[in-house]
Design an enzyme around this catalytic site. Structure first.
Site, PDB file in Angstrom:
ATOM      1  CD  GLU A  71      -1.477   0.209   3.355  1.00 60.22           C
ATOM      2  OE1 GLU A  71      -1.972   1.204   3.812  1.00 60.22           O
ATOM      3  OE2 GLU A  71      -1.895  -0.418   4.602  1.00 60.22           O
ATOM      4  NE  ARG A  76       3.278   2.945   9.059  1.00 59.73           N
ATOM      5  CZ  ARG A  76       3.595   2.796  10.238  1.00 59.73           C
ATOM      6  NH1 ARG A  76       4.226   2.448  11.116  1.00 59.73           N
ATOM      7  NH2 ARG A  76       1.861   3.113  11.028  1.00 59.73           N
ATOM      8  CB  SER A  90      -8.404   2.603   9.409  1.00 56.34           C
ATOM      9  OG  SER A  90      -9.405   3.024   8.388  1.00 56.34           O
ATOM     10  CB  SER A 104       1.274   5.233   6.898  1.00 53.08           C
ATOM     11  OG  SER A 104       0.782   4.599   7.721  1.00 53.08           O
TER      12      SER A 104
END
Lengths: 769, 439
Positions: free
Chosen positions: B207, B276, B261, B264
């Site tokens: 993703e 990340r 939701s 990141s």
């Protein structure tokens, strides 16, 4: 005033008009001054400085102008009144504030007090009440400044103040050794909001950040979600809940872990994420738990980001959100471990709730210079850590009606590290941590309980002329037994539980009831007796060859050390069989090879050049010091080694005190030319350790001792006796040569070490290159 | 051509094609390819049989489909339909490329269900009770892999994923033999369902890779001639605060904050060098979840509408509520929130608070928290530009302005908050690009 408050009693429906047991809570009010108060959202903390008048045993040389007579004791023992400074901190529910203020006013005698320092969110609200009740001017102090000042103070003065929390571990609390340099650190104060403060020195600190998501968010949002009003109840709800019913986890999105990022399936991807999609009822417990995780994780994450940005590794957490609650300590710890991958440990403070009041007090007492002294926690007058896992004792968590206390004694002397410690930051005085070792804990707690009868008897016997001695002794018994029971249930109540802390607590309790020195007469008698044999022992040594003499000296020292009223086995023999003498002791001693035996190495070393200066931590009175230690001191002086004899500043069991040592040395000098010349030529120096404990904490020693050690270039440290060389310091690593010796006078301990009673430990070590 | 370091697949393909033409290597159509078609057809049937997945219905349609397929392969592009899907925790984001340059021949050969999918998607803006096409986001006249068409943006709740898969089965999506590129956690979670229920094989994509690809691509093609990226001018002044286009031409290094939701936070150093940095579970799901519990609402739109009408200061405890004004010693202004929901500790205030205020406070709490974590990451990573994306920001100007304000105020103007028009669709765009130009 109606009902009487029982300390430790629960129930928040309690009548607000209460009768306080004055002697037990607001103590020493008659001399109290420098009041400070920290009024928080629910708890008030009152602080004051007072002086305590208590009895101390003094020894004084008789003025022998005439001839010495055979039956006259060599020195005089008298009990005198002494005044020492003590800090009192009392914590109670805001509900009792009026009653408490009335009580304080009624008992306040000192009239020079004009102001009360006040801090905390409630200081403003209660200002008028304070001024009206106490007739003192309220002087407000900045909350954060007080908090930091208080934090610095406890970190510096209370060993085992900071701890890490490990849920389900045995023990749950891991206390940290006091770091000599407490700065820099990060303090994360979680009140209704969060403040993150970087503290760089005593006066330099900066609020580097914060967050509005804090205890108030947990409380406020929690109350809305669960219709539960009280903070404690919300925590209890949370401790029973399952957050996975409310939170969206990584596995709810991925079906498992998000492996390429190393995010496990159980991680929370979205707090409350399930309540956004699932159309169902959620239980109060589950929502409370989810909220707790959300807030704890968020605070932990921010704390880590700030710690990283400012390159800080010591992070202390406080505020009402934490305050000893195992639930929040656990979630914060978890969060910190997760976000720093274990690089930073979440630290908590035992007296965190008092920081504001301590700081406010310090602000008000600046002219007394409290920071230039060393202070010590008085175990007799302090409640200890009240925290108990709510899952186990839900009722005990409702602390309404309880009064929590902290008392700190001003120590006569400033305490510092022994400069010869190899690494003061990793030095741990105690050999066994009884909070970790359940077997040993059980043994020692029972051992101290069994010994209690004897101690009470000894205490009464030490004051034959005082009518109330028996009554006070019984009070002592009650208090100390209560402490032992508390420790049985909460081994971590006063920091790490050790043989040392058990001994120190006993001394504090004895002092509390005015038994300053129960062994004074015994010490006097034994010193007297032993002095008569000194010359005989010395001359018998002189007849031996060099090698034989060295061995005889060591053996004499060890035999002397068997005379110890601290060890039960020996005190039994001494009480029942007075003929048990020095020679008998030598016969009882274990034959070589000893349990720990580096004698050969020691003798080899003695064949080499003399030491520059030896620091000798002495132990018992009587035969030990006079027939054991002094002959060896004499030998060292003859070799050309300077000797520093370090004795306790205050009494503990039958240990030699500094005053006694001065008299004894004088007496010995009068009959021995070597000792005499040592004294006159300043090659034999007497110092005090700053301690009043049968054990020895090398990180809290009299500053004067440290100075002498440095000036004299000390290259040998001798530590003698079970308390100082076995229970403590057995593993202490020094930068110079060291000799630790003791006779194991406790069969349980001897067995544990793999030997029998009266086994010998002779541990000679040279510094690692 | 490189825009933002991203090599556009369509442009690249066009160049290749031109070269081939110039070099006289142009493949002749018709007969030659027809004979190859047969061979390929057989091979494919063999594979289908071996896999045990082929059905008789497949074979009926296979002739024309295969021709189309070969045609696409020849031009180095996959057969239609072109979808990219991002299955998140709360929402499924779907992008669909609608070719506008379909030749009559293609039209004729196009299989029925492919046609019906296209018609269904294009003639509706809502699908079922929960699927929505964001018409205002449509990218018109886009050239992708040498084909011209429009890019459509569709979303529906992840909850309805099984209905979607069921539809895939009912419409025999598997007969199209296209690759379904999917990203987001759902690509993993629902993969077995796609396989078992609809006989569809997903190509699962990471993703974050998709997100970055999508962002860089959409920014490079621009939003129908306008700038995709924008910021708020004068964020600290509510009256003067205005949306302004921003040129993201040299975007690196960049902090990319994706608020779905959960959240990141990525530090992007080049088109294929990123990490990340961290994330937080306090995201869009938390906002909606808490709002549902606190106010009884059930949709994001409802929650936002309430928040827009509400006042958070009745719920939150401000610095001035505690100190009577600014806490000057620490440079905290009186209006700053000291404790989110702090006033709700008090029973009376709990009883008098309204739903709108609670919704507003929830929004402000979540948004500000994302803002402060982002700011700390920006400081730690030494990056001064932040792009906020994700569906939490959809129709949520309130949060965007709050973020813009927070970045500017707390950094004393050092940090810039940027936003993108296609908020939550970048992952699905990235997935589509992966279909067209596999790495």
């Amino acid at each position: 005033m109606a009902a009487c408050v029982e300390i430790g009693g629960g129930g928040h429906s309690m009548d607000k008009s209460i009768t306080l047991p004055p002697d037990e809570i607001f103590r020493n009010l008659e001399n109290a001054k420098r009041f400070a108060i920290d009024i928080g959202g629910s708890l008030t903390k009152l602080a004051y400085f007072s002086t305590v008048q208590h009895k101390v045993a003094k020894v004084r040389s008789f003025d022998h102008t005439g001839k010495e007579t055979e039956d006259e004791p060599l020195y005089e023992v008298s009990v005198q009144e002494e005044i020492t400074a003590r800090l009192h901190f009392i914590k109670f529910e805001n509900a009792y504030i009026e009653t408490c203020l009335d009580f304080v006013k009624d008992h306040l005698v000192n009239t020079e007090t004009k102001v009360i320092k006040a801090t905390g969110g409630g200081a403003h609200k209660f200002k008028d009440l304070l001024e009206k009740k106490l007739k003192l001017k309220v002087d407000k102090e900045d909350e954060m400044t007080c908090l930091i000042k208080g934090c610095n103070f406890v970190l510096r003065n209370i060993p085992h103040e900071a701890f890490v929390y490990v849920k389900h571990a045995e023990p749950e609390f891991r206390f940290q050794t006091t770091h000599p340099d407490i700065f820099p650190y990060l303090l994360v104060s979680i009140g209704s909001g969060v403040s993150i403060v970087k503290v760089e020195s005593e006066d330099k600190f900066e609020r580097i950040g914060g967050s509005s998501i804090g205890g108030g968010t947990f409380w406020g949002l929690g109350a809305l979600l669960t219709k539960t009003k009280r903070f404690d109840e919300l925590l209890q709800l949370a401790s029973r809940g399952q957050h996975t019913n409310v939170d969206m986890l990584v596995k709810d999105i991925y079906g498992g872990a998000y492996e390429s990022l190393g995010l496990t399936g159980d991680l929370i991807a979205s707090s409350f994420g399930k309540s956004a999609t699932a159309d169902k009822e959620f239980s109060k417990e589950d929502m409370a738990k989810s909220l707790l995780h959300m807030i704890s994780n968020d605070i932990g994450q921010l704390a880590c980001l700030y710690a990283k940005l400012h390159n800080l590794s010591r992070v202390y957490f406080g505020g009402f959100f934490i305050r000893g609650h195992p639930v929040t300590m656990h979630t914060i710890t978890y969060s910190i471990n997760f976000f720093t991958k274990g690089e930073v440990q979440a630290l908590f403070l035992r007296h965190e709730g008092y920081l504001g009041s301590i700081g406010a007090f310090l602000k008000g007492a600046e002219e007394d210079n409290p920071n230039q002294y060393s202070w010590g926690e008085n175990y007799a007058g302090s409640s200890g850590l009240m925290s108990i896992s709510p899952d186990m004792f839900p009722m005990q968590r409702t602390r309404s009606g309880t009064f929590d206390m902290l008392e700190m004694d001003r120590l006569e002397r400033e305490l510092v590290n022994l400069p010869l410690l190899l690494d003061s930051s990793s030095y741990i005085p105690d050999t066994v941590d009884l909070t970790e070792d359940a077997l040993a804990r059980e043994y020692w707690l029972s051992c101290f309980e069994e010994a209690l009868d004897g101690v009470v008897k000894r205490a009464v016997a030490s004051q034959p002329d005082l009518q109330d001695a028996r009554e006070r002794a019984e009070k002592f018994r009650h208090k100390y037994r209560h402490k032992l029971q508390t420790l049985r249930h909460q081994p971590c109540a006063y920091g790490s539980l050790t043989v040392r802390s058990l001994l120190d607590t006993r001394e504090h309790c004895l002092n509390e009831f005015n038994f300053p020195d129960p062994y004074s007469q015994i010490k006097q008698r034994e010193n007297d007796l032993a002095l008569r044999y000194f010359q005989k022992v010395v001359s018998s040594m002189e007849m031996l060859s060099w090698e034989d003499r060295q061995f005889a000296l060591v053996k004499g020292l060890l035999a002397g050390n068997m005379f110890d009223w601290g060890a039960k086995a020996v005190s039994d023999v001494l009480e029942t069989d007075p003929t048990f003498g020095f020679d008998e002791a030598k016969r009882q001693l274990q034959e070589r090879p000893w349990l720990v035996d580096s004698y050969s190495k020691w003798i080899e070393r003695l064949k080499g050049p003399p030491h520059k200066c030896a620091l000798f931590f002495i132990d018992n009175s009587g035969i030990d010091i006079i027939l054991g230690v002094f002959p060896l001191v004499r030998e060292l002086l003859c070799r050309g080694t300077e000797v520093v004899l370090a004795s306790n500043s205050g009494p503990a069991l039958n240990d030699v005190t500094y005053n006694e040592l001065q008299i004894l040395t004088e007496k010995i000098a009068a009959m021995d030319s070597v000792i005499h010349s040592g004294i006159t030529k300043d090659r034999l120096i007497l110092v005090q350790s700053g301690s009043s404990s049968p054990c020895l904490d090398l990180s809290r020693l009299d500053k004067g001792l440290a100075t002498v050690v440095n000036e004299r270039h000390t290259d040998l440290v001798v530590i003698e006796g079970m308390g100082r060389a076995i229970h403590t310091n057995y593993y202490a690593v020094l930068r110079c040569e060291s000799l630790k010796l003791a006779v194991i006078k406790n069969s349980w301990l001897a067995e544990r070490l793999g030997g029998k009673i009266y086994s010998v430990v002779f541990k000679y070590e040279q510094p690692r290159e | 051509m490189e825009v933002n370091g991203y090599r556009c697949p369509d442009e690249g393909d066009a160049e290749t094609e031109e070269k081939e033409t110039a070099g006289g290597k142009q493949q002749r159509p018709s007969k030659e390819s027809a004979s190859r078609t047969k061979a390929a057809d057989c091979a494919e049937n063999a594979v289908a049989a071996a896999a045990g997945g082929g059905t008789s219905r497949d074979r009926l349609a296979s002739n024309s489909r295969t021709r189309q397929r070969i045609d696409s392969l020849k031009k180095n592009r996959p057969p239609f339909p072109w979808f990219g899907m991002d299955i998140g925790g709360t929402l499924v984001k779907l992008v669909y490329f609608e070719p506008k340059d379909i030749t009559a021949e293609e039209e004729q050969e196009e299989v029925e269900n492919l046609k019906s999918i296209r018609k269904y998607l294009m003639s509706n803006v809502a699908y079922g009770s929960t699927g929505i096409r964001d018409v205002h986001l449509e990218l018109k006249d886009l050239t992708l892999c040498g084909r011209k068409g429009n890019l459509h943006f569709i979303r529906f709740p992840t909850q309805d994923m099984s209905a979607f898969i069921q539809m895939g089965q009912d419409k025999h999506f598997s007969s199209l033999h296209t690759t379904l590129c999917a990203t987001g956690g759902g690509a993993y979670k629902f993969e077995p369902d796609f396989r078992k229920m609809a006989d569809l094989q997903l190509l699962k994509l990471d993703e974050l890779d998709c997100l970055i690809k999508g962002v860089l691509y959409i920014d490079s093609v621009k939003f129908n001639g306008h700038s995709e990226c924008y910021y708020f001018e004068n964020p600290t002044d509510p009256v003067q605060c205005q949306k302004k286009p921003y040129n993201l031409e040299n975007p690196y290094p960049l902090l990319l904050v994706n608020i779905g939701s959960g959240v990141s936070i990525l530090a992007v150093y080049s088109k294929d060098n990123y990490k990340r940095v961290t994330g937080t579970s306090l995201g869009g799901g938390t906002f909606l979840g808490l709002c549902c519990l606190l106010t009884g609402c059930s949709t994001f739109e409802e929650a936002l509408e309430m928040a827009t009408c509400g006042e958070s200061t009745t719920v939150d405890k401000l610095v001035r509520d505690i100190y009577g004004g600014d806490y000057e010693r620490f440079g905290l202004p009186g209006w700053a929130v000291a404790s989110s929901f702090g006033n709700m500790m008090c029973k009376e205030k709990r009883e008098s608070v309204c739903k709108e205020d609670l919704a507003r406070a929830t929004l402000v709490t979540i948004t500000n928290n994302i803002g402060s974590i982002t700011r700390m990451c920006a400081l730690n990573e030494n990056i001064d530009r932040v792009v906020f994306v994700g569906n939490f920001l959809r129709i949520n100007t309130l949060s965007m302005k709050l973020l813009a304000y927070a970045m500017d105020y707390w950094s004393k103007g050092q940090l810039k908050a940027l936003f993108l028009e296609h908020e939550g669709y970048f992952g699905s765009v990235g997935a589509l690009l992966e279909l067209l130009n596999p790495t």
